[in-house]
Write an enzyme that holds these catalytic residues in place. Structure first.
Site, PDB file in Angstrom:
ATOM      1  N   HIS A  26      -1.000  -5.463 -28.408  1.00  0.00           N
ATOM      2  CA  HIS A  26      -0.881  -4.609 -29.596  1.00  0.00           C
ATOM      3  C   HIS A  26      -0.091  -3.335 -29.280  1.00  0.00           C
ATOM      4  O   HIS A  26       0.265  -2.602 -30.190  1.00  0.00           O
ATOM      5  CB  HIS A  26      -2.254  -4.280 -30.195  1.00  0.00           C
ATOM      6  CG  HIS A  26      -3.033  -3.231 -29.455  1.00  0.00           C
ATOM      7  ND1 HIS A  26      -3.919  -2.404 -30.101  1.00  0.00           N
ATOM      8  CD2 HIS A  26      -3.073  -2.872 -28.145  1.00  0.00           C
ATOM      9  CE1 HIS A  26      -4.479  -1.586 -29.226  1.00  0.00           C
ATOM     10  NE2 HIS A  26      -3.976  -1.858 -28.040  1.00  0.00           N
ATOM     11  N   GLU A  53      -5.617  -2.290 -37.529  1.00  0.00           N
ATOM     12  CA  GLU A  53      -6.415  -1.535 -36.565  1.00  0.00           C
ATOM     13  C   GLU A  53      -7.664  -0.873 -37.137  1.00  0.00           C
ATOM     14  O   GLU A  53      -8.248  -0.005 -36.492  1.00  0.00           O
ATOM     15  CB  GLU A  53      -5.549  -0.520 -35.790  1.00  0.00           C
ATOM     16  CG  GLU A  53      -4.409  -1.141 -35.000  1.00  0.00           C
ATOM     17  CD  GLU A  53      -4.834  -1.787 -33.656  1.00  0.00           C
ATOM     18  OE1 GLU A  53      -6.024  -1.736 -33.311  1.00  0.00           O
ATOM     19  OE2 GLU A  53      -3.945  -2.324 -32.963  1.00  0.00           O
ATOM     20  N   ASP A 111       4.180   1.349 -29.783  1.00  0.00           N
ATOM     21  CA  ASP A 111       3.955  -0.096 -29.680  1.00  0.00           C
ATOM     22  C   ASP A 111       5.234  -0.825 -29.285  1.00  0.00           C
ATOM     23  O   ASP A 111       5.531  -1.900 -29.811  1.00  0.00           O
ATOM     24  CB  ASP A 111       3.400  -0.648 -31.005  1.00  0.00           C
ATOM     25  CG  ASP A 111       2.017  -0.105 -31.320  1.00  0.00           C
ATOM     26  OD1 ASP A 111       1.444   0.573 -30.450  1.00  0.00           O
ATOM     27  OD2 ASP A 111       1.509  -0.333 -32.428  1.00  0.00           O
ATOM     28  N   HIS A 140       1.228   5.637 -32.142  1.00  0.00           N
ATOM     29  CA  HIS A 140       1.837   4.973 -30.985  1.00  0.00           C
ATOM     30  C   HIS A 140       3.137   4.279 -31.365  1.00  0.00           C
ATOM     31  O   HIS A 140       3.337   3.918 -32.516  1.00  0.00           O
ATOM     32  CB  HIS A 140       0.858   3.927 -30.430  1.00  0.00           C
ATOM     33  CG  HIS A 140      -0.531   4.432 -30.235  1.00  0.00           C
ATOM     34  ND1 HIS A 140      -1.536   4.252 -31.176  1.00  0.00           N
ATOM     35  CD2 HIS A 140      -1.085   5.133 -29.216  1.00  0.00           C
ATOM     36  CE1 HIS A 140      -2.655   4.815 -30.732  1.00  0.00           C
ATOM     37  NE2 HIS A 140      -2.413   5.355 -29.556  1.00  0.00           N
ATOM     38  N   HIS A 178      -2.568  -4.581 -34.030  1.00  0.00           N
ATOM     39  CA  HIS A 178      -1.156  -4.422 -34.372  1.00  0.00           C
ATOM     40  C   HIS A 178      -0.233  -5.457 -33.727  1.00  0.00           C
ATOM     41  O   HIS A 178       0.942  -5.522 -34.069  1.00  0.00           O
ATOM     42  CB  HIS A 178      -0.661  -3.000 -34.026  1.00  0.00           C
ATOM     43  CG  HIS A 178       0.259  -2.435 -35.070  1.00  0.00           C
ATOM     44  ND1 HIS A 178       0.539  -1.091 -35.169  1.00  0.00           N
ATOM     45  CD2 HIS A 178       0.973  -3.043 -36.039  1.00  0.00           C
ATOM     46  CE1 HIS A 178       1.391  -0.886 -36.163  1.00  0.00           C
ATOM     47  NE2 HIS A 178       1.669  -2.062 -36.708  1.00  0.00           N
ATOM     48  N   ASP A 188      -0.336   1.471 -39.045  1.00  0.00           N
ATOM     49  CA  ASP A 188      -1.490   1.464 -38.140  1.00  0.00           C
ATOM     50  C   ASP A 188      -2.399   2.594 -38.609  1.00  0.00           C
ATOM     51  O   ASP A 188      -1.986   3.752 -38.639  1.00  0.00           O
ATOM     52  CB  ASP A 188      -0.994   1.722 -36.710  1.00  0.00           C
ATOM     53  CG  ASP A 188      -2.091   1.565 -35.670  1.00  0.00           C
ATOM     54  OD1 ASP A 188      -1.768   1.112 -34.555  1.00  0.00           O
ATOM     55  OD2 ASP A 188      -3.252   1.888 -35.968  1.00  0.00           O
ATOM     56  N   ASP A 245      -4.487   4.216 -37.279  1.00  0.00           N
ATOM     57  CA  ASP A 245      -4.654   5.315 -36.316  1.00  0.00           C
ATOM     58  C   ASP A 245      -3.547   6.367 -36.420  1.00  0.00           C
ATOM     59  O   ASP A 245      -3.563   7.367 -35.686  1.00  0.00           O
ATOM     60  CB  ASP A 245      -4.827   4.824 -34.870  1.00  0.00           C
ATOM     61  CG  ASP A 245      -3.568   4.246 -34.243  1.00  0.00           C
ATOM     62  OD1 ASP A 245      -3.716   3.376 -33.355  1.00  0.00           O
ATOM     63  OD2 ASP A 245      -2.437   4.647 -34.589  1.00  0.00           O
ATOM     64  N   ASP A 283       2.371   5.241 -37.194  1.00  0.00           N
ATOM     65  CA  ASP A 283       1.478   4.937 -36.063  1.00  0.00           C
ATOM     66  C   ASP A 283       1.426   6.148 -35.145  1.00  0.00           C
ATOM     67  O   ASP A 283       2.415   6.866 -35.006  1.00  0.00           O
ATOM     68  CB  ASP A 283       2.061   3.732 -35.303  1.00  0.00           C
ATOM     69  CG  ASP A 283       1.069   3.001 -34.402  1.00  0.00           C
ATOM     70  OD1 ASP A 283       1.215   1.767 -34.248  1.00  0.00           O
ATOM     71  OD2 ASP A 283       0.150   3.650 -33.867  1.00  0.00           O
TER      72      ASP A 283
HETATM   73  N1  LIG Z   1      -3.340   1.399 -31.246  1.00  0.00           N
HETATM   74  C1  LIG Z   1      -2.379   1.197 -30.313  1.00  0.00           C
HETATM   75  N2  LIG Z   1      -1.153   1.106 -30.726  1.00  0.00           N
HETATM   76  O1  LIG Z   1      -0.802   1.297 -31.989  1.00  0.00           O
HETATM   77  N3  LIG Z   1      -2.702   1.113 -28.966  1.00  0.00           N
HETATM   78  C2  LIG Z   1      -1.734   0.596 -28.037  1.00  0.00           C
HETATM   79  C3  LIG Z   1      -0.906   1.713 -27.463  1.00  0.00           C
HETATM   80  C4  LIG Z   1      -1.752   2.681 -26.697  1.00  0.00           C
HETATM   81  N4  LIG Z   1      -0.899   3.526 -25.871  1.00  0.00           N
HETATM   82 MN   LIG Z   2      -2.690  -1.147 -32.413  1.00  0.00          MN
HETATM   83 MN   LIG Z   3      -0.048   0.282 -33.590  1.00  0.00          MN
HETATM   84 MN   LIG Z   4      -1.739   3.008 -32.954  1.00  0.00          MN
END
Ligand SMILES: N/C(=N\O)NCCC[NH3+]
Ligand SMILES: [Mn+2]
Ligand SMILES: [Mn+2]
Ligand SMILES: [Mn+2]
Length: 314
Positions: free
Chosen positions: A136, A272, A123, A121, A96, A227, A229, A119
């Site tokens: 990322h 990702e 980021d 997260h 990312h 993302d 995830d 996401d």
């Molecule tokens: N996949 C991640 N961000 O989208 N990881 C980085 C942040 C983890 N706290």
């Molecule tokens: Mn990421």
């Molecule tokens: Mn991300």
């Molecule tokens: Mn993420």
């Protein structure tokens, strides 16, 4: 829809090998053919090639800054070209951190943007708040005007200027936000729909309120940064930082259908996907197929079905 695809096989925004394989896996699952099959014109610009960077010492806390800065400079130029050639841009990651170049290049063609960040997260760590150093987890901090004073000089980042306003950002799917990020989100008053809001409101209301927010002043082109995830790991396990309690397939797809129907989707990142993290082959396939379906939803696929305008029953 006229779609330009750029692959960014890049992994240096984080520490797990495999995410660089994402672009070609998504292509191998038939993205181009399936977009054409639903009436899109598609130009595949291929993959960027990223040179190795020797001696990439950590700056502040940010790891591999030279590689990340150089890759995103290349990506920014590529995305700008694709936008100038009149396509909606699909950026296939890679990690990312690539949103830095993708959003910068998209913004470079002059217009102000709305950013919808889907996401687990946020980021939005800065190079000084990041707990891991992985860039990322930081891309938004480099892009948002209001955080400019919080970013130190970084090697190979001098080309990068912040290009989005905090008020033009909406997050959907948050469930793993660092304390420092949470402070930044509140301090900047950024609109967020965590999984709590997704549960409380339902995805339809989340999308209604997302659009109310980003269109509250001026209707601007949308940059959707997805993302993988954000989806629940039961559906998309092949990713670097899976977090339980994610979006269902239906919620993930609904987001793309709703954004598509605004008619303002101008660029999308799909990042990702990491085949080395999926556990079983089925896990990898499920993750890649979800990524493809999300992109098809961005460009006109609807679950009710569709038919060509001139169709007549024989
Ligand atoms: N996949 C991640 N961000 O989208 N990881 C980085 C942040 C983890 N706290
Ligand atoms: Mn990421
Ligand atoms: Mn991300
Ligand atoms: Mn993420």
């Amino acid at each position: 829809h006229s779609v330009g695809i750029i692959g960014a096989p890049f992994s240096k925004g984080q520490s797990r090998d495999g995410v660089q394989l994402g672009p070609d896996l998504i292509r191998a699952a038939g993205l181009v053919e399936k977009l054409k099959g639903q009436g899109c014109t598609v130009k595949d610009y291929g993959n960027l090639t990223f040179e190795e960077v020797a001696k990439d010492e950590t700056t502040g806390r940010a790891k591999r800054p030279r590689a990340v800065g150089q890759a995103n400079k290349q990506l920014s130029e590529a995305v700008r070209k694709i936008k100038n050639e009149g396509h909606a841009c699909v950026m296939l990651g890679g990690d990312h951190s690539l949103a830095i170049g993708s959003i910068h290049g998209h913004a470079a063609c002059g217009t102000q943007l709305s950013v919808v960040w889907v996401d687990a997260h946020a980021d939005i760590n800065t190079p000084l708040t990041t707990p891991t150093g992985n860039i990322h987890g930081q891309p938004m901090s480099y892009l948002i005007h209001e955080l400019r004073s919080k970013i130190p000089v970084m090697p190979n980042f001098s080309w990068l200027k912040p290009c989005i306003a905090a008020e033009d950002v909406v997050y959907i799917g948050l469930r793993d936000v660092d304390p420092e990020e949470h402070y930044i989100l509140k301090y900047l008053g950024i609109k967020t729909f965590s999984m709590t809001e997704v549960d409380y409101l339902g995805i339809a209301k989340v999308m209604e309120q997302t659009c109310d927010h980003i269109f509250s002043k001026v209707k601007k082109p949308i940059h959707l940064s997805y993302d993988i995830d954000a989806l629940d790991p039961s559906l998309a396990p092949a990713t670097g930082t899976p977090v339980v309690g994610g979006l269902t397939y239906r919620e993930g797809i609904y987001i793309t259908e709703h954004i598509c129907q605004t008619g303002l989707l101008s660029a999308v990142d799909m990042v990702e996907v990491n085949p080395k993290r999926g556990g079983t082959d089925n896990g990898v396939r499920s993750t890649v197929d979800a990524a493809v379906d999300l992109l098809l939803g961005c460009f006109g696929r609807v679950r009710e079905g569709s038919h060509s305008a001139d169709y007549k029953i024989p």
